[in-house]
Every structure is written in C-alpha cells, then in structure tokens.
Design a protein around this motif. Structure first.
Motif, PDB file in Angstrom:
ATOM      1  N   GLY A   1       0.842  -1.250  -0.011  1.00 33.28           N
ATOM      2  CA  GLY A   1       0.056   0.190  -0.089  1.00 33.28           C
ATOM      3  C   GLY A   1       0.846   1.317  -0.122  1.00 33.28           C
ATOM      4  N   PRO A   2       0.229   2.366   0.000  1.00 32.78           N
ATOM      5  CA  PRO A   2       0.966   3.827  -0.122  1.00 32.78           C
ATOM      6  C   PRO A   2       1.352   3.885   1.169  1.00 32.78           C
ATOM      7  CG  PRO A   2      -1.378   4.049  -0.366  1.00 32.78           C
ATOM      8  CD  PRO A   2      -1.254   2.525  -0.257  1.00 32.78           C
ATOM      9  N   ASP A   3       1.141   3.499   2.308  1.00 32.44           N
ATOM     10  CA  ASP A   3       2.014   3.637   3.527  1.00 32.44           C
ATOM     11  C   ASP A   3       3.092   2.658   3.715  1.00 32.44           C
ATOM     12  OD1 ASP A   3       0.014   1.743   3.626  1.00 32.44           O
ATOM     13  OD2 ASP A   3      -0.764   2.241   5.601  1.00 32.44           O
ATOM     14  N   GLY A   4       3.180   1.695   2.942  1.00 34.93           N
ATOM     15  CA  GLY A   4       4.253   0.534   3.217  1.00 34.93           C
ATOM     16  C   GLY A   4       3.647  -0.525   3.888  1.00 34.93           C
ATOM     17  N   ALA A   5       2.176  -0.736   4.351  1.00 30.65           N
ATOM     18  CA  ALA A   5       1.661  -1.996   4.612  1.00 30.65           C
ATOM     19  C   ALA A   5       1.515  -2.966   3.487  1.00 30.65           C
ATOM     20  CB  ALA A   5       0.530  -1.561   5.516  1.00 30.65           C
TER      21      ALA A   5
ATOM     22  N   ALA B   1      -7.066   4.936  -4.647  1.00 32.44           N
ATOM     23  CA  ALA B   1      -6.171   5.919  -4.056  1.00 32.44           C
ATOM     24  C   ALA B   1      -5.791   7.056  -4.841  1.00 32.44           C
ATOM     25  CB  ALA B   1      -4.993   5.193  -3.496  1.00 32.44           C
TER      26      ALA B   1
ATOM     27  N   LYS C   1       3.691  -1.630  -5.708  1.00 33.68           N
ATOM     28  CA  LYS C   1       3.428  -0.789  -4.771  1.00 33.68           C
ATOM     29  C   LYS C   1       2.650   0.452  -5.454  1.00 33.68           C
ATOM     30  CE  LYS C   1       5.897   1.602  -1.105  1.00 33.68           C
ATOM     31  NZ  LYS C   1       7.448   2.050  -0.686  1.00 33.68           N
TER      32      LYS C   1
ATOM     33  N   ILE D   1       2.097   3.917  -5.388  1.00 39.37           N
ATOM     34  CA  ILE D   1       2.847   5.260  -5.044  1.00 39.37           C
ATOM     35  C   ILE D   1       2.396   6.189  -6.282  1.00 39.37           C
ATOM     36  CG2 ILE D   1       4.836   4.467  -3.724  1.00 39.37           C
ATOM     37  CD1 ILE D   1       6.371   4.020  -6.373  1.00 39.37           C
TER      38      ILE D   1
END
Length: 164
Positions: free
Chosen positions: A15-19, A36, A53, A55
């Motif tokens: 995800g965009p938060d790194g999860a 997103a 990812k 981003i």
C-alpha cells in the motif's frame, strides 16, 4: 512497469503507507491504486509473485533522480598531473618541481613524473635514472611510488600517489 503495462496474473501488493496488502490479481491491484488516486508500480519484477506498490510515480522518479545526483556529488575523481624534468636539471629547478608535485599530491591527485631525453642525452639514459630516484626520495614523506621508473621511447616515466 506502471499501471496497465503490468500483465501478471497475480501480484504482491504494498500500500501507499508501506503496509502489505497481500497477493491479489493485477486488475484488483490496479483498481485499488485508482481508488487511492495513485499509480501501481512494479518494484520487484523478478520475485514470485512480482511485487507492486501503490505510489505517486512522478514523485518516485524525482526521488530516484535526486538520490543519483547526491551519489554523483560524493564521488571524488582522481586526476593525473604531469611534472616534466630533464636529465641535467639543476637543484633549485628540481626543488620547484618537487614543490609543485607536493601540492598536487596533497590535493589527492596522482603525479606522473616524466624525464625527457633529447639528442645526445639518449646515450646516457641509465645514468640519469638517479634524477627520478632523487625526486621520489624528496617526496617520500607524502608520496609512494606507484609505478617504478620505466623507459618509454625518448622518456622515462614514474607514477607517484598520495600516502595513505
């Protein structure tokens, strides 16, 4: 590869938060990226399944370019400076050349010392080697001989580098 260019059946999504969002189909991952308002970028194509990812691709490219530029700034290029001598050089002239070479060496450059022979000087090449030996001896506190004196045509060359 970004967005529609990704043709794999399954991808591991981050995800965009790194999860970690788990393994899902590429279409589902693309849908989540559009939801997103960002891009789906394949960051590890060789993995099984490939890692993608979510981003902002423009920002990602900008960050990569910036990191590359920073790495380039930190590189130190070593130049080779040349000092030319003649076999019948006087002591004061030799000291001037030694001081110039010392300055180059303290800046971190390599020094190529060339002893040039002209005309009848060619007959006495072997006896003129002491000039290069004296030159290296005067700089032994700041330099080491990288390549010993070697005859190449009408000249004899030696390389010095900074002591570490």
């Amino acid at each position: 590869m970004i967005n529609e260019q990704i043709r794999d059946k399954e991808v591991r999504l981050i995800g965009p938060d790194g999860a970690q969002l788990g393994i899902m189909s590429a279409k589902e991952a693309m849908f989540k990226a559009q939801e997103a308002g960002l891009d789906l970028v394949k960051i590890a194509p060789q993995a099984k399944p490939p890692v993608c990812k979510i981003i902002d691709y423009g920002k990602y490219r900008y960050e990569l370019a910036r990191k590359e530029k920073e790495a380039k700034k930190k590189q130190k290029t070593i130049d080779v400076k040349e000092v030319r001598l003649s076999p019948n050089i006087d002591t004061n002239d030799l000291m001037t050349k030694v001081n110039a070479a010392r300055k180059f060496l303290t800046k971190g450059d390599r020094v190529k010392v060339t002893l040039r022979f002209r005309g009848r000087e060619m007959a006495h090449m072997a006896s003129s080697k002491h000039v290069l030996d004296d030159f290296a001896d005067m700089l032994k506190d700041v330099a080491t001989v990288e390549k010993a004196p070697k005859v190449e045509g009408r000249s004899m060359t030696m390389f010095l580098s900074e002591k570490r």
